[in-house]
Design a protein around this motif. Structure first.
Motif, short mmCIF file in Angstrom:
data_model
loop_
_atom_site.label_atom_id
_atom_site.label_comp_id
_atom_site.label_asym_id
_atom_site.label_seq_id
_atom_site.Cartn_x
_atom_site.Cartn_y
_atom_site.Cartn_z
N ARG A 178 -1.79 32.97 -29.18
CA ARG A 178 -3.18 32.65 -29.57
C ARG A 178 -3.36 31.29 -30.14
NH1 ARG A 178 -5.75 32.61 -34.72
NH2 ARG A 178 -3.66 32.75 -35.93
N VAL A 179 -2.27 30.76 -30.74
CA VAL A 179 -2.10 29.38 -31.32
C VAL A 179 -2.24 28.25 -30.02
CG1 VAL A 179 -0.83 27.74 -32.50
CG2 VAL A 179 -1.11 30.25 -33.46
N GLU A 180 -1.63 28.82 -29.21
CA GLU A 180 -1.30 27.96 -28.05
C GLU A 180 -2.97 27.90 -27.14
OE1 GLU A 180 0.58 25.54 -26.86
OE2 GLU A 180 1.83 26.16 -28.68
N ALA A 181 -3.42 29.21 -26.99
CA ALA A 181 -5.01 29.07 -26.63
C ALA A 181 -5.78 28.13 -27.53
CB ALA A 181 -5.26 30.68 -26.60
N VAL A 182 -5.78 28.25 -28.61
CA VAL A 182 -6.71 27.48 -29.55
C VAL A 182 -6.56 25.99 -29.22
CG1 VAL A 182 -7.29 26.96 -31.98
CG2 VAL A 182 -6.66 29.14 -31.57
N LYS A 183 -5.12 25.75 -29.30
CA LYS A 183 -4.80 24.24 -28.85
C LYS A 183 -5.49 23.81 -27.73
CE LYS A 183 -0.51 23.88 -31.48
NZ LYS A 183 0.95 23.68 -31.44
N GLU A 184 -5.25 24.69 -26.62
CA GLU A 184 -5.50 24.23 -25.15
C GLU A 184 -7.20 24.25 -25.12
OE1 GLU A 184 -5.30 23.30 -21.32
OE2 GLU A 184 -3.64 23.43 -22.72
N ARG A 185 -7.81 25.22 -25.84
CA ARG A 185 -9.25 25.28 -26.03
C ARG A 185 -9.90 23.82 -26.62
NH1 ARG A 185 -9.56 30.41 -27.28
NH2 ARG A 185 -10.15 29.80 -29.63
N LEU A 186 -9.18 23.14 -27.65
CA LEU A 186 -9.64 21.82 -27.80
C LEU A 186 -9.22 20.95 -27.28
CD1 LEU A 186 -7.99 22.37 -31.76
CD2 LEU A 186 -10.48 22.29 -31.15
N ARG A 187 -8.05 20.81 -26.51
CA ARG A 187 -7.70 19.60 -25.69
C ARG A 187 -8.92 19.67 -24.50
NH1 ARG A 187 -2.31 21.68 -26.34
NH2 ARG A 187 -0.95 20.05 -27.66
N LYS A 188 -9.00 20.92 -24.00
CA LYS A 188 -9.96 20.93 -22.60
C LYS A 188 -11.51 20.39 -23.34
CE LYS A 188 -11.70 24.16 -19.26
NZ LYS A 188 -13.20 23.79 -19.34
N GLY A 189 -11.86 20.87 -24.72
CA GLY A 189 -13.07 20.35 -25.02
C GLY A 189 -12.96 18.69 -25.25
N ILE A 190 -11.87 18.13 -25.41
CA ILE A 190 -11.80 16.71 -25.59
C ILE A 190 -11.91 16.18 -24.16
CG2 ILE A 190 -10.38 14.80 -26.24
CD1 ILE A 190 -11.76 16.02 -28.45
N ALA A 191 -11.35 16.75 -23.24
CA ALA A 191 -11.14 16.27 -21.99
C ALA A 191 -12.55 16.37 -21.27
CB ALA A 191 -10.12 17.17 -21.11
#
Length: 288
Positions: A178-191
């Motif tokens: 779940r933590v990794e999924a939150v991180k990935e969602r934030l990275r994708k949002g920035i990208a």
């Protein structure tokens, strides 16, 4: 050991000239709600009987019934001879009746008001002692019934608490994902913004969001509440109110995990925990 608030007890007292039947039925209620039904000659002893029942049953909606059946020659009802004779004399004095037969007049007179009188009897002390023993026997039956029902409730509680613990273990297992999924969602949002960002600033924001969604404390507290529920369940007394309070605390931690999870697989597990907890709360309403 827990007890249910549902119970039933019945006992019959055999006296030389009476048969007295005592019935006690109990249902769930927040407080003690005692309703007593008994013949008028026993009303003077009602308070004493109520106190005895209250001390034994503590909580619940209680229906106490006492029935007396005369089996001997004695009866509390008698013909009011003076009134009946007076009625017959008045009936004879009415010319329009046409029928002066005493038997017919007696049939009419006996149906008129006050033709029968009921003499109030004092409750014999030996009889009341026998009634008290009968009430105690009925109360013992109620307690046995409640204990049997309590065993069934306890088995259900153990099953539900075990299910919640197993689901909690699944939540703990998928939390890193779940933590990794939150991180990935934030990275994708920035990208998706296609903007250059300060990596240090990004890391700071990432830490903020991870802390915001952190459920470590909730997992520990929930596990403690589940253990405390089981410990209270195995105690010598039956305290439904205490178990109810612990159930509320379990619900509070489950809700917090659900609101913080922000991860579909975990939210699905939270729903399963809520379902098990709701079944526990329904059954807790019937625990003494």
């Amino acid at each position: 050991m827990i007890q249910s608030m549902t119970g039933f007890g019945k006992h019959t007292v055999e006296l030389p000239n009476k048969k007295i039947t005592i019935e006690i039925k109990t249902l769930n209620s927040k407080n003690l709600d005692l309703n007593a039904r008994m013949p008028s000659q026993y009303r003077e002893k009602e308070l004493s009987l109520r106190n005895k029942i209250s001390k034994s049953l503590q909580r619940g909606k209680v229906d106490f019934s006492l029935y007396a059946e005369v089996t001997g020659e004695e009866t509390s009802s008698a013909i009011n001879a003076v009134v009946v004779k007076n009625y017959m004399a008045q009936l004879k004095a009415i010319p329009e009746t046409g029928n002066k037969d005493d038997v017919e007049l007696l049939k009419m007179a006996i149906r008129l008001p006050d033709a029968l009188k009921t003499e109030r009897e004092e409750v014999d002390e030996d009889e009341f002692i026998a009634i008290e023993k009968g009430v105690e026997a009925a109360l013992q039956e109620v307690t046995r019934y409640r204990l049997d029902e309590g065993k069934a409730l306890e088995q259900d509680f153990v099953l539900r608490i075990t299910n919640i613990k197993n689901i909690l273990s699944e939540i703990i297992a998928i939390d890193p994902q779940r933590v990794e999924a939150v991180k990935e969602r934030l990275r994708k949002g920035i990208a998706d913004l296609k903007e250059n960002v300060d990596e240090n600033r990004f890391e700071q924001e990432l830490v903020y969001y991870i802390e915001k969604y952190d459920i470590t404390e909730e997992k520990i507290r929930l596990d403690n509440h589940l253990s405390y529920f089981t410990e209270s369940l195995n105690s010598s007394d039956s305290n439904g109110k205490k178990l109810g309070f612990i159930g509320q605390e379990i619900g509070r931690e489950v809700n917090t995990i659900g609101s913080k999870s922000n991860y579909a697989p975990m939210q699905k597990l939270v729903v399963e925990m809520k379902d098990e907890l709701e079944k526990i709360k329904e059954q807790l309403l019937n625990v003494l």
